[in-house]
Structures are given as structure tokens and as C-alpha cells.
Design an enzyme around this catalytic site. Structure first.
Site, PDB file in Angstrom:
ATOM      1  N   THR A  29      51.066 -30.622 -21.468  1.00 48.72           N
ATOM      2  CA  THR A  29      52.041 -30.559 -20.369  1.00 48.72           C
ATOM      3  C   THR A  29      53.277 -31.339 -20.821  1.00 48.72           C
ATOM      4  OG1 THR A  29      51.386 -32.642 -19.334  1.00 48.72           O
ATOM      5  CG2 THR A  29      50.166 -30.672 -18.642  1.00 48.72           C
ATOM      6  N   LYS A  39      44.724 -45.684 -13.211  1.00 47.74           N
ATOM      7  CA  LYS A  39      43.792 -44.552 -13.124  1.00 47.74           C
ATOM      8  C   LYS A  39      42.368 -45.024 -12.801  1.00 47.74           C
ATOM      9  CE  LYS A  39      46.697 -41.173 -13.919  1.00 47.74           C
ATOM     10  NZ  LYS A  39      46.976 -40.161 -12.883  1.00 47.74           N
ATOM     11  N   TYR A  44      48.650 -47.801 -17.238  1.00 52.59           N
ATOM     12  CA  TYR A  44      48.103 -46.459 -16.945  1.00 52.59           C
ATOM     13  C   TYR A  44      46.590 -46.544 -16.735  1.00 52.59           C
ATOM     14  CZ  TYR A  44      47.641 -41.352 -17.371  1.00 52.59           C
ATOM     15  OH  TYR A  44      47.369 -40.022 -17.147  1.00 52.59           O
ATOM     16  N   THR A  81      52.610 -34.883 -22.178  1.00 47.00           N
ATOM     17  CA  THR A  81      52.145 -35.116 -23.551  1.00 47.00           C
ATOM     18  C   THR A  81      53.172 -34.632 -24.584  1.00 47.00           C
ATOM     19  OG1 THR A  81      50.810 -33.097 -23.338  1.00 47.00           O
ATOM     20  CG2 THR A  81      49.668 -35.195 -23.106  1.00 47.00           C
ATOM     21  N   ASN A 104      48.467 -35.531  -7.441  1.00 47.17           N
ATOM     22  CA  ASN A 104      48.571 -35.190  -8.862  1.00 47.17           C
ATOM     23  C   ASN A 104      49.728 -35.898  -9.567  1.00 47.17           C
ATOM     24  OD1 ASN A 104      48.495 -33.171 -11.290  1.00 47.17           O
ATOM     25  ND2 ASN A 104      50.540 -32.922 -10.407  1.00 47.17           N
ATOM     26  N   ASP A 114      57.719 -33.094  -4.990  1.00 48.67           N
ATOM     27  CA  ASP A 114      58.102 -33.677  -6.286  1.00 48.67           C
ATOM     28  C   ASP A 114      59.468 -34.339  -6.161  1.00 48.67           C
ATOM     29  OD1 ASP A 114      58.469 -33.994  -9.253  1.00 48.67           O
ATOM     30  OD2 ASP A 114      56.775 -32.618  -9.342  1.00 48.67           O
ATOM     31  N   ASP A 160      58.955 -38.512  -3.053  1.00 49.10           N
ATOM     32  CA  ASP A 160      58.720 -39.602  -4.004  1.00 49.10           C
ATOM     33  C   ASP A 160      57.447 -40.282  -3.510  1.00 49.10           C
ATOM     34  OD1 ASP A 160      58.524 -42.023  -5.306  1.00 49.10           O
ATOM     35  OD2 ASP A 160      60.668 -42.452  -5.262  1.00 49.10           O
ATOM     36  N   VAL A 161      56.373 -40.182  -4.279  1.00 44.75           N
ATOM     37  CA  VAL A 161      55.057 -40.627  -3.802  1.00 44.75           C
ATOM     38  C   VAL A 161      54.978 -42.124  -3.534  1.00 44.75           C
ATOM     39  CG1 VAL A 161      53.775 -38.709  -4.854  1.00 44.75           C
ATOM     40  CG2 VAL A 161      54.094 -40.854  -6.153  1.00 44.75           C
ATOM     41  N   ILE A 170      45.739 -32.837 -22.164  1.00 40.88           N
ATOM     42  CA  ILE A 170      46.214 -31.576 -21.598  1.00 40.88           C
ATOM     43  C   ILE A 170      47.652 -31.352 -22.055  1.00 40.88           C
ATOM     44  CG2 ILE A 170      46.361 -30.198 -19.471  1.00 40.88           C
ATOM     45  CD1 ILE A 170      43.612 -31.642 -19.831  1.00 40.88           C
TER      46      ILE A 170
HETATM   47  P1  NAD Z   1      53.769 -33.901 -15.957  1.00 38.62           P
HETATM   48  O1  NAD Z   1      54.602 -35.033 -16.403  1.00 38.62           O
HETATM   49  O2  NAD Z   1      54.097 -32.533 -16.443  1.00 38.62           O
HETATM   50  O3  NAD Z   1      53.713 -33.832 -14.358  1.00 38.62           O
HETATM   51  C1  NAD Z   1      53.771 -34.952 -13.544  1.00 38.62           C
HETATM   52  C2  NAD Z   1      54.550 -34.605 -12.297  1.00 38.62           C
HETATM   53  O4  NAD Z   1      54.600 -35.752 -11.445  1.00 38.62           O
HETATM   54  C3  NAD Z   1      56.015 -34.207 -12.610  1.00 38.62           C
HETATM   55  O5  NAD Z   1      56.351 -33.016 -11.926  1.00 38.62           O
HETATM   56  C4  NAD Z   1      56.793 -35.401 -12.095  1.00 38.62           C
HETATM   57  O6  NAD Z   1      58.109 -35.085 -11.656  1.00 38.62           O
HETATM   58  C5  NAD Z   1      55.908 -35.859 -10.950  1.00 38.62           C
HETATM   59  N1  NAD Z   1      56.228 -37.218 -10.531  1.00 38.62           N
HETATM   60  C6  NAD Z   1      56.421 -38.324 -11.289  1.00 38.62           C
HETATM   61  N2  NAD Z   1      56.768 -39.360 -10.532  1.00 38.62           N
HETATM   62  C7  NAD Z   1      56.778 -38.932  -9.243  1.00 38.62           C
HETATM   63  C8  NAD Z   1      57.047 -39.533  -7.996  1.00 38.62           C
HETATM   64  N3  NAD Z   1      57.409 -40.835  -7.902  1.00 38.62           N
HETATM   65  N4  NAD Z   1      56.940 -38.781  -6.879  1.00 38.62           N
HETATM   66  C9  NAD Z   1      56.607 -37.464  -6.959  1.00 38.62           C
HETATM   67  N5  NAD Z   1      56.350 -36.839  -8.114  1.00 38.62           N
HETATM   68  C10 NAD Z   1      56.439 -37.560  -9.232  1.00 38.62           C
HETATM   69  O7  NAD Z   1      52.281 -34.298 -16.378  1.00 38.62           O
HETATM   70  P2  NAD Z   1      50.842 -33.638 -16.054  1.00 38.62           P
HETATM   71  O8  NAD Z   1      50.057 -33.696 -17.287  1.00 38.62           O
HETATM   72  O9  NAD Z   1      50.984 -32.346 -15.347  1.00 38.62           O
HETATM   73  O10 NAD Z   1      50.277 -34.761 -15.065  1.00 38.62           O
HETATM   74  C11 NAD Z   1      49.592 -34.480 -13.865  1.00 38.62           C
HETATM   75  C12 NAD Z   1      48.574 -35.571 -13.610  1.00 38.62           C
HETATM   76  O11 NAD Z   1      47.546 -35.511 -14.605  1.00 38.62           O
HETATM   77  C13 NAD Z   1      49.145 -36.995 -13.699  1.00 38.62           C
HETATM   78  O12 NAD Z   1      48.586 -37.794 -12.678  1.00 38.62           O
HETATM   79  C14 NAD Z   1      48.674 -37.468 -15.056  1.00 38.62           C
HETATM   80  O13 NAD Z   1      48.582 -38.866 -15.127  1.00 38.62           O
HETATM   81  C15 NAD Z   1      47.321 -36.799 -15.148  1.00 38.62           C
HETATM   82  N6  NAD Z   1      46.776 -36.662 -16.506  1.00 38.62           N
HETATM   83  C16 NAD Z   1      47.458 -36.003 -17.487  1.00 38.62           C
HETATM   84  C17 NAD Z   1      46.875 -35.866 -18.734  1.00 38.62           C
HETATM   85  C18 NAD Z   1      47.556 -35.111 -19.854  1.00 38.62           C
HETATM   86  O14 NAD Z   1      47.059 -35.150 -20.995  1.00 38.62           O
HETATM   87  N7  NAD Z   1      48.628 -34.391 -19.607  1.00 38.62           N
HETATM   88  C19 NAD Z   1      45.620 -36.413 -18.990  1.00 38.62           C
HETATM   89  C20 NAD Z   1      44.958 -37.084 -17.968  1.00 38.62           C
HETATM   90  C21 NAD Z   1      45.541 -37.194 -16.723  1.00 38.62           C
END
Ligand code: NAD
Length: 250
Positions: free
Chosen positions: A192, A161, A157, A195, A92, A37, A65-66, A190
């Protein structure tokens, strides 16, 4: 217990939200996990907490950093050096921008595409050689229901996706001869930090569009990701798993 015994996983965006839930679930099932992360303090804290609970060094924080190929190479090397190899990658990490086509700036577009789309490609490319050495692997790409259907906003987004959905399928074909499975997961709403940008009543209103009429806990996605990571899913590849309380069924 032990569904992932002896396996090593790398979870991008593993410091919080769904990635953190998956870190905990994977460790409970016997895996060792590299938490990749950009949130240094959060991933260190999570790693220390999980290691303390397990009484062993079962997790490792890795600065990742991805969007940077060099970071991916270093993260995979850390898995091999510290944990002896790499079996599972959860792509993720993700960021959200809710603006529509007309309101999105070029910088905002590039930022979302770089993390959500390019990041998954770079991660897959970096992990595959390590998995080939092990003779097997499982890559789980976190897309979204927004990678399956449209809405009135979140243009970059949706584009990112949707791309992850098809990158998953083509990677599944490319890596099947090496026994590396590649699948996508499509969460609905979800709860988190992602959201948390929405007021509670607005999030409830979005969640109410699903027949189950609620947002999910991160673990409810995590258990599906866990299944795909295990050998129980040994014939599952190129597939898309919707975890959305029926959102896309109507
Ligand atoms: P979140 O924001 O809590 O977690 C995302 C994580 O990605 C964080 O820890 C952040 O620091 C990390 N991140 C961001 N940019 C980065 C980078 N450049 N390099 C490394 N890490 C990085 O959100 P989440 O809900 O846990 O999201 C997880 C995945 O699920 C994401 O891909 C998101 O798009 C997807 N998603 C979330 C939802 C929702 O409703 N929360 C719905 C559909 C999909």
C-alpha cells in the site's frame, strides 16, 4: 453478492490502501460506505468512481481526522442522516514511524499514538451509541503483526498497535450485551502507499521473513475484514485475526 445488504459502514482511512480496497469490497456486497479520511481529493475521487460504477450514491466522503472527537461525531451523524444508521466501523486509519525507542521524539511518539491508538478509542466511543440504536454492530480494528511481536524499531507503532489489540478485547466485553462485536485484524506486509516508503528490495526482504515469502494485496486483508463485518461472524468477538502469510508462525 449481498453479504452486507442493507448495512452501513464507516471506514476510517478509507481513501486509499487497505481502506479503499475494503470500501470497494463492502459496496460489492451491498453495503453503503462512508469514507472517512484527511485526504480530501483522494476520498472524493474514490467516492465518485465507486458511485459511478454502482450507478447509485453508495458511498459518501466524510472529512474525518481520527484524532478529533468532533470529527467522529460529525462522521457518525453523516452516516445516520445520509444512510439511515451505522452498522459497521472499520478503524483502519494509521500512520507508521519506523524509529526505535531512542530515536523517537516526543512529537513523533504523540503523533503515532494519537492516530493509531486514541483514534480507535474515539471511533469506538462515537460509533457504539449509533449501533445500539440498530440493536447490533461490528467494529473491526486494524492492528498489525507489530501489535503482536516486536522488532528492532517502530517503537511508537508497536506500542499503538499492541494497545489496539487489548482495547479491542475490553470493548468486546463491554459491548457484547448490545450485540456489538469488536475484533482486531493483524496484517503482515501489505503493498500500500504506507509501505511505498521502503525501497522494493527492502520490502521484499521484509516480506521474505514470512513462510509465504511475499507481500499481500490489500484485498487479501479486505476479505477477512469483510467476513468480520458480515452476520456470518455472528459469534466472533474479542478475537484477533492474523493475515500475515505465516510471518508470526515461525
Ligand atoms: P495507507 O497509508 O495507504 O492508508 C492509511 C490511511 O489512513 C490513509 O488514507 C491516510 O490518509 C489515513 N489517515 C492517516 N492519518 C489519519 C487521520 N488522522 N485521520 C484519518 N485518516 C488518516 O496504509 P495502509 O497499509 O492501507 O494502512 C491501513 C491500516 O493497516 C493502518 O492502520 C496500518 O497501520 C495497518 N497496517 C498496514 C500494514 C502494511 O504493511 N501496509 C501492515 C500492518 C498494518
Amino acid at each position: 453478492m449481498d453479504r452486507l445488504k442493507g448495512k452501513v459502514a464507516l471506514i476510517s482511512g478509507g481513501a486509499r490502501g487497505q481502506g479503499a480496497a475494503e470500501t470497494r469490497l463492502f459496496v460489492k456486497e451491498g453495503a453503503r460506505v462512508a469514507i472517512g479520511d484527511v485526504l480530501d481529493a483522494e476520498m472524493r475521487e474514490l467516492s465518485e468512481e465507486v458511485n459511478r460504477e454502482a450507478g447509485a450514491r453508495v458511498t459518501l466522503p466524510v472529512r474525518l481526522d481520527v484524532t478529533r472527537a468532533a470529527d467522529w461525531r460529525a462522521a457518525v451523524e453523516a452516516c445516520e442522516r445520509e444512510f439511515g444508521g451505522l452498522d459497521i466501523l472499520v478503524n483502519n486509519a494509521g500512520i507508521l514511524n519506523v524509529k526505535g525507542v531512542g530515536d523517537t521524539s516526543e512529537e513523533e511518539w504523540d503523533a503515532v499514538i494519537n492516530v493509531n491508538q486514541k483514534g480507535v478509542w474515539l471511533g469506538t466511543k462515537a460509533a457504539a451509541p449509533a449501533m445500539k440504536k440498530r440493536g447490533a454492530g461490528s467494529i473491526i480494528n486494524i492492528s498489525s503483526i507489530y501489535g503482536l511481536i516486536g522488532s528492532g524499531g517502530s517503537a511508537a507503532y508497536h506500542a499503538s498497535k499492541g494497545a489496539v489489540r487489548l482495547l479491542t478485547k475490553t470493548a468486546a466485553v463491554e459491548y457484547a450485551p448490545f450485540n456489538i462485536r469488536v475484533n482486531s485484524v493483524h496484517p503482515g506486509v501489505i503493498k500500500t502507499p504506507m509501505t511505498d516508503i521502503f525501497a522494493e528490495k527492502d520490502l521484499d526482504a521484509i516480506a521474505a521473513l514470512a513462510p509465504m515469502k511475499r507481500a499481500a494485496r490489500p484485498e487479501e486483508v479486505g476479505y477477512v475484514v469483510l467476513f468480520l463485518a458480515t452476520d456470518e461472524a455472528s459469534f466472533v468477538t474479542g478475537a484477533e485475526y492474523v493475515v500475515d502469510g505465516g510471518y508470526t508462525a515461525v
